[in-house]
Write a protein that holds these residues in place. Structure first.
Motif, short mmCIF file in Angstrom:
data_model
loop_
_atom_site.label_atom_id
_atom_site.label_comp_id
_atom_site.label_asym_id
_atom_site.label_seq_id
_atom_site.Cartn_x
_atom_site.Cartn_y
_atom_site.Cartn_z
N UNK A 42 0.85 -1.20 0.00
CA UNK A 42 0.00 0.00 0.00
C UNK A 42 0.88 1.25 0.00
N UNK A 43 1.91 1.22 0.85
CA UNK A 43 2.81 2.38 0.94
C UNK A 43 3.48 2.65 -0.41
N UNK A 44 3.88 1.58 -1.07
CA UNK A 44 4.52 1.75 -2.38
C UNK A 44 3.53 2.35 -3.39
N UNK A 50 -1.33 6.52 -6.00
CA UNK A 50 -2.65 5.92 -5.78
C UNK A 50 -3.16 6.31 -4.39
N UNK A 51 -4.44 6.56 -4.28
CA UNK A 51 -4.98 6.97 -2.98
C UNK A 51 -6.16 6.12 -2.53
N UNK A 66 -3.79 0.67 10.00
CA UNK A 66 -2.95 1.51 10.87
C UNK A 66 -1.48 1.55 10.45
N UNK A 67 -1.04 0.54 9.69
CA UNK A 67 0.36 0.49 9.24
C UNK A 67 0.56 1.20 7.90
N UNK A 68 -0.54 1.65 7.30
CA UNK A 68 -0.48 2.22 5.95
C UNK A 68 -0.48 3.74 6.01
N UNK A 69 -0.01 4.40 4.95
CA UNK A 69 0.01 5.87 4.94
C UNK A 69 -1.39 6.44 5.18
#
Ligand SMILES: *Cc1c(COP(=O)(O)O)cnc(C)c1O
Length: 235
Positions: A42-44, A50-51, A66-69
């Motif tokens: 997701x971060x990449x 991408x949003x 919670x671990x994602x941007x």
């Protein structure tokens, strides 16, 4: 980078389908389906611009989001059981898979408690496959007013999952029927229902030609899904 290449390929498929059907690519949201892929993916993807991300299991999303941007916006696209509505309402901005009035009412209740508004789409089982969730098309109009009256839910449109087909042309009638049903629903409500979530990795062109405004793409972006469901690559 593989994801960057995949993204460019998907974007050019979207642009080509829009070109063929005289549509503006800006009307089509690419929802990156990150299920079974870790937060790092997701971060990449966020790094590539991408949003909008799609997940189909509440438990997996609870670990991953919670671990994602924080810039990522989350759509729930799986079958939602009422006992998971509270978590789903907390984690997601959009629930694409509202498939019963009872679920809509439960989401209303949870959104009220959390003092938030949820965007919702109604999932329709256009093809009538018994393995699929969603409203029977002919019964949707009966519940439409009741869903639309729920103050914490913003009804934006319809969603469907087409049957699997090796030839995407075969599912064109499914997408067309969802669009026609959306038009009837909008007439019935006397309000526009602008969103049509339809089309995945294998059939997004046909869906766009039939009016899709959200294509939900997993495999064509992230590659084949790992079998193990996890929040991070290390787990
Ligand atoms: C997994 C999934 C997708 C993405 O499917 P791909 O074929 O990998 O693009 C789209 N929509 C829903 C509801 C899904 O569960």
């Amino acid at each position: 980078m593989l994801l960057a290449e995949n993204l460019a390929a998907v974007q050019s498929r979207i642009a080509a389908a829009c070109g063929r059907s005289g549509r503006d690519p800006a009307e089509v949201t690419l929802l990156a389906v990150s299920k079974n892929h870790p937060a790092e993916a997701v971060a990449e993807a966020v790094g590539l611009g991408l949003t909008a991300f799609g997940e189909n299991r509440v438990q997996e999303a609870k670990a991953k989001i919670p671990l994602s941007p924080s810039r990522a916006r989350w759509h729930f696209i799986g079958h939602l059981q009422s006992n998971k509505a509270r978590d789903a309402a907390a984690l997601f901005g959009t629930i694409e898979s509202v498939d019963s009035l009872a679920l809509a009412e439960e989401l209303q209740k949870q959104a009220e408690k959390q003092a938030k508004t949820l965007k919702v789409l109604l999932e329709v089982n256009v093809s009538g496959e018994s393995s699929k969730f969603g409203w029977v098309p002919d019964l949707l109009l009966e519940s439409l007013g009741a869903v639309n009256a729920l103050p914490r839910l913003e009804l934006h449109g319809l969603m469907t999952i087409a049957p699997y087909a090796t030839d995407a042309e075969k599912v064109r009638p499914v997408f067309r029927r969802l669009r026609e049903l959306r038009d009837r629903c909008a007439d019935h409500l006397g309000a526009p229902l602008p969103v049509l979530s339809m089309g995945m990795s294998g059939d997004l062109e046909v869906a766009i030609e039939e009016g899709s405004t959200i294509v939900r793409v997993g495999t064509a972006l992230f590659g084949p899904r790992p079998k193990v469901v996890r929040g991070t690559a290390e787990e």
